[in-house]
Design an enzyme around this catalytic site. Sequence first.
Site, short mmCIF file in Angstrom:
data_model
loop_
_atom_site.label_atom_id
_atom_site.label_comp_id
_atom_site.label_asym_id
_atom_site.label_seq_id
_atom_site.Cartn_x
_atom_site.Cartn_y
_atom_site.Cartn_z
N SER A 189 0.83 -1.20 0.00
CA SER A 189 0.00 0.00 0.00
C SER A 189 0.87 1.26 0.00
O SER A 189 1.65 1.47 -0.93
CB SER A 189 -0.96 -0.04 1.19
OG SER A 189 -1.91 0.99 1.10
N ASP A 270 -10.19 -3.58 -4.64
CA ASP A 270 -9.24 -2.62 -4.10
C ASP A 270 -9.22 -1.39 -4.99
O ASP A 270 -9.09 -1.50 -6.22
CB ASP A 270 -7.85 -3.27 -4.06
CG ASP A 270 -6.78 -2.36 -3.47
OD1 ASP A 270 -7.11 -1.27 -2.99
OD2 ASP A 270 -5.60 -2.76 -3.50
N HIS A 300 -7.92 -4.95 -0.30
CA HIS A 300 -6.83 -4.16 0.22
C HIS A 300 -6.53 -4.51 1.68
O HIS A 300 -7.44 -4.56 2.51
CB HIS A 300 -7.15 -2.67 0.12
CG HIS A 300 -5.96 -1.81 0.33
ND1 HIS A 300 -5.07 -1.56 -0.68
CD2 HIS A 300 -5.48 -1.18 1.42
CE1 HIS A 300 -4.09 -0.79 -0.22
NE2 HIS A 300 -4.32 -0.55 1.07
#
Length: 330
Positions: A189, A270, A300
């Site tokens: 991320s 996501d 995610h």
Amino acid sequence: MGARLLCLCLLTALLGYYIYSPVPEDIAQPWTVMLASSALRILGHLSEAADVLGLKHYMEVLRLFTDAQLVPPTSDENVTVTETEFNGVPVRLYLPRRAPGGLRRAMVYIHGGGWCLGDAGMQGYDLMARHISNELNAVVVSTNYRLAPPHHFPAQFEDVYSVTKFFLQSKVLAQYGVDPARVCVAGDSAGGNLAAAVAQELLEDPEVQTQLKAQVLIYPALQALDLDLPSYRDNAHKPALPPPPPSPLLASEARLRRLPAAFVLTCEHDVLRDDGAMYVGRLRAAGVPVTHHHAKDGFHGAFSFLAWPLDLALSHRLLSTCVGWLRENL
């Protein structure tokens, strides 16, 4: 009796509101995802209330989620775990105990959390680093960095770049028995964003003599110019979404073509799905060897859900896929 029944009904409705989140049918372990999402939503509302009442800043309350998952740097029979600093930045160091049989691989790992949450000492990241260190007989440097909002960009990048550059010094690699030709950078991320940026910046730094062998980008956040991509529209109301990211996706092709081999993980559910897919396309067009693994049942945050109560089979599967790629390419 009527008042008690009314209170019970209200509490039931409130509980249902917090627990139930519509999730896609094909998402892995939907009830676990739903519970995780509800916990984050409750914490978010508590954070807002504390901020409005002047008790604590919104982010201070949110960071309780991080603090609750911190574990001490405890060594085990396979890996020695210590905490230290590289260039003044706190890192957690994982050193395999078994005989190296030559120089070892190494990974600099950068945690996610939207640049404002997360810690290398969280249980999920700790378990992941131990697993990689043991499976690959590799040195893992899991780095922290200053978090927003107290510390604004580029403080986060400066910290992780400083750690990576320090570790790539010949004397430091030799100290830990690391092969200079087998070092990678990785992150998830926001950490994937920072890892991609570090890999690019190292190419331009005349002081860096050792370059990376590989980069591992786990659902990376790579741009903030277009937040109306299909992945943002498809996943706008799904749980576990990160804040909008800053950007390495727009680097020139001349810069991209010098980058090391890449493993890019994207998840169907996501908002950052298309960031990763676009970067894969750009890297391939520049001639960089890329492996793109797309998890159709993924979401995610799934990569680091390795600890109770969010111990997902999906997380272990994704970690195993990543380790397999590293075993062949690092």
